[in-house]
Write a protein that holds these residues in place. Sequence first.
Motif, PDB file in Angstrom:
ATOM      1  N   ILE A 122       0.918  -1.110   0.050  1.00 50.91           N
ATOM      2  CA  ILE A 122       0.155  -0.027  -0.049  1.00 50.91           C
ATOM      3  C   ILE A 122       0.924   1.475  -0.050  1.00 50.91           C
ATOM      4  O   ILE A 122       1.925   1.462   0.875  1.00 50.91           O
ATOM      5  CB  ILE A 122      -0.993  -0.120   1.114  1.00 50.91           C
ATOM      6  N   SER A 123       0.441   2.174  -0.885  1.00 50.59           N
ATOM      7  CA  SER A 123       1.316   3.498  -0.850  1.00 50.59           C
ATOM      8  C   SER A 123       0.449   4.476  -0.619  1.00 50.59           C
ATOM      9  O   SER A 123      -0.753   4.665  -1.038  1.00 50.59           O
ATOM     10  CB  SER A 123       1.939   3.669  -2.379  1.00 50.59           C
ATOM     11  N   THR A 124       1.123   5.493   0.169  1.00 51.65           N
ATOM     12  CA  THR A 124       0.278   6.708   0.592  1.00 51.65           C
ATOM     13  C   THR A 124       1.050   7.787   0.754  1.00 51.65           C
ATOM     14  O   THR A 124       2.497   7.733   0.935  1.00 51.65           O
ATOM     15  CB  THR A 124      -0.488   6.440   1.619  1.00 51.65           C
ATOM     16  N   LYS A 125       0.775   8.983   0.889  1.00 49.95           N
ATOM     17  CA  LYS A 125       1.606  10.180   1.356  1.00 49.95           C
ATOM     18  C   LYS A 125       1.286  10.345   2.816  1.00 49.95           C
ATOM     19  O   LYS A 125       0.272  10.306   3.235  1.00 49.95           O
ATOM     20  CB  LYS A 125       1.419  11.328   0.424  1.00 49.95           C
ATOM     21  N   ALA A 126       2.217  10.795   3.502  1.00 50.56           N
ATOM     22  CA  ALA A 126       2.056  11.040   4.917  1.00 50.56           C
ATOM     23  C   ALA A 126       3.232  12.134   5.533  1.00 50.56           C
ATOM     24  O   ALA A 126       4.192  12.089   4.863  1.00 50.56           O
ATOM     25  CB  ALA A 126       2.303   9.707   5.850  1.00 50.56           C
ATOM     26  N   PRO A 127       2.686  12.906   6.416  1.00 52.37           N
ATOM     27  CA  PRO A 127       3.572  13.899   7.078  1.00 52.37           C
ATOM     28  C   PRO A 127       4.443  13.131   8.200  1.00 52.37           C
ATOM     29  O   PRO A 127       4.033  12.216   8.806  1.00 52.37           O
ATOM     30  CB  PRO A 127       2.649  14.933   7.742  1.00 52.37           C
ATOM     31  N   ILE A 128       5.453  13.770   8.128  1.00 53.92           N
ATOM     32  CA  ILE A 128       6.396  13.450   9.461  1.00 53.92           C
ATOM     33  C   ILE A 128       6.231  14.518  10.625  1.00 53.92           C
ATOM     34  O   ILE A 128       6.128  15.661  10.130  1.00 53.92           O
ATOM     35  CB  ILE A 128       8.006  13.515   8.934  1.00 53.92           C
ATOM     36  N   LEU A 129       5.989  14.062  11.731  1.00 56.91           N
ATOM     37  CA  LEU A 129       5.402  14.696  12.926  1.00 56.91           C
ATOM     38  C   LEU A 129       6.484  14.303  14.047  1.00 56.91           C
ATOM     39  O   LEU A 129       7.005  13.410  13.838  1.00 56.91           O
ATOM     40  CB  LEU A 129       4.081  14.622  13.190  1.00 56.91           C
TER      41      LEU A 129
ATOM     42  N   LEU B 287      15.252  14.756   5.885  1.00 54.01           N
ATOM     43  CA  LEU B 287      14.178  14.831   6.188  1.00 54.01           C
ATOM     44  C   LEU B 287      13.802  15.938   7.437  1.00 54.01           C
ATOM     45  O   LEU B 287      14.688  15.399   8.230  1.00 54.01           O
ATOM     46  CB  LEU B 287      13.433  13.851   6.053  1.00 54.01           C
ATOM     47  N   SER B 288      12.641  16.491   7.838  1.00 56.64           N
ATOM     48  CA  SER B 288      12.808  16.815   8.897  1.00 56.64           C
ATOM     49  C   SER B 288      10.966  17.066   9.151  1.00 56.64           C
ATOM     50  O   SER B 288      10.440  16.808   8.487  1.00 56.64           O
ATOM     51  CB  SER B 288      13.225  18.305   8.922  1.00 56.64           C
ATOM     52  N   GLU B 289      10.783  17.541  10.294  1.00 58.06           N
ATOM     53  CA  GLU B 289       9.239  17.625  10.938  1.00 58.06           C
ATOM     54  C   GLU B 289       8.460  18.238   9.722  1.00 58.06           C
ATOM     55  O   GLU B 289       9.049  19.518   9.564  1.00 58.06           O
ATOM     56  CB  GLU B 289       9.258  18.239  12.001  1.00 58.06           C
ATOM     57  N   GLY B 290       7.457  18.139   9.409  1.00 54.64           N
ATOM     58  CA  GLY B 290       6.482  18.695   8.602  1.00 54.64           C
ATOM     59  C   GLY B 290       6.406  18.088   6.841  1.00 54.64           C
ATOM     60  O   GLY B 290       5.806  18.445   6.238  1.00 54.64           O
ATOM     61  N   ASP B 291       7.772  17.487   6.711  1.00 59.41           N
ATOM     62  CA  ASP B 291       7.925  17.192   5.450  1.00 59.41           C
ATOM     63  C   ASP B 291       6.879  16.248   5.133  1.00 59.41           C
ATOM     64  O   ASP B 291       6.612  15.106   5.895  1.00 59.41           O
ATOM     65  CB  ASP B 291       9.448  16.526   5.137  1.00 59.41           C
ATOM     66  N   GLU B 292       6.374  16.019   3.760  1.00 62.38           N
ATOM     67  CA  GLU B 292       5.434  15.093   3.374  1.00 62.38           C
ATOM     68  C   GLU B 292       6.194  14.168   2.700  1.00 62.38           C
ATOM     69  O   GLU B 292       6.794  14.421   1.870  1.00 62.38           O
ATOM     70  CB  GLU B 292       4.152  15.716   2.758  1.00 62.38           C
ATOM     71  N   VAL B 293       6.035  12.822   2.932  1.00 65.74           N
ATOM     72  CA  VAL B 293       6.769  11.877   2.348  1.00 65.74           C
ATOM     73  C   VAL B 293       5.920  10.802   1.543  1.00 65.74           C
ATOM     74  O   VAL B 293       4.723  10.690   1.890  1.00 65.74           O
ATOM     75  CB  VAL B 293       7.826  11.117   3.288  1.00 65.74           C
ATOM     76  N   GLN B 294       6.498  10.073   0.592  1.00 68.64           N
ATOM     77  CA  GLN B 294       5.849   9.061  -0.156  1.00 68.64           C
ATOM     78  C   GLN B 294       6.231   7.664   0.997  1.00 68.64           C
ATOM     79  O   GLN B 294       7.408   7.528   1.057  1.00 68.64           O
ATOM     80  CB  GLN B 294       6.400   8.741  -1.375  1.00 68.64           C
ATOM     81  N   VAL B 295       5.147   7.131   1.536  1.00 64.63           N
ATOM     82  CA  VAL B 295       5.251   6.001   2.197  1.00 64.63           C
ATOM     83  C   VAL B 295       4.535   4.727   1.572  1.00 64.63           C
ATOM     84  O   VAL B 295       3.569   4.644   1.103  1.00 64.63           O
ATOM     85  CB  VAL B 295       4.449   6.179   3.443  1.00 64.63           C
ATOM     86  N   SER B 296       5.505   3.714   1.554  1.00 63.50           N
ATOM     87  CA  SER B 296       4.975   2.029   1.121  1.00 63.50           C
ATOM     88  C   SER B 296       5.000   1.434   2.297  1.00 63.50           C
ATOM     89  O   SER B 296       5.869   1.099   3.001  1.00 63.50           O
ATOM     90  CB  SER B 296       5.667   1.702  -0.116  1.00 63.50           C
TER      91      SER B 296
END
Length: 173
Positions: free
Chosen positions: A2-9, A73-82
């Motif tokens: 499953i792939s989605t975009k998600a923020p780093i918090l 990468l840092s807080e607030g970045d949106e990343v591609q997550v698999s």
Amino acid sequence: MISTKAPILKFESDLWSFYVAIPKSVGDKLIEGKDRRIICTINNAEPIHGALMPKGDVYSIYVKKDFLKKHNLSEGDEVQVSLEKDRSEYGIPIPESFMVLLSQDLEGSDYFHKLTKGKQRSLIHIVGKVKNVDSQLAKGLAIMHHLKEAHGELDFKRLNVLIKEYNNRKGFI
């Protein structure tokens, strides 16, 4: 997968640092009963073995500071997550050196396999966090010694003392 975009918090805690926030609707597809173990790949980097942990209306996946720094990468970045279900035996990569010890020391292996999966992962992590094979073997031997000496009852304070003793030995193998 499953792939989605998600923020780093950032967690509001001194214990944990950063996480990716996965929508419940996405995470629910990977949970089987109580098993929340997953393999998470962020921006096609090396996979992270982890768990989907409930956090409000999302699931959190812990991400180490070192990983963020390494990949800029840092807080607030949106990343591609698999994400994929982790179907490995222990839910974490196990060093070959520790696998050899488990296959050769039947009594130690028996005690190890009677531990909870979480405690097994903790011990595997202790061995695997060092890359030097001699250090891995020293830690693994100390763990096996401790498990046999304590009849499978983990005492991390005592284990740490044994690990230091094994690390200071010359020619322990």
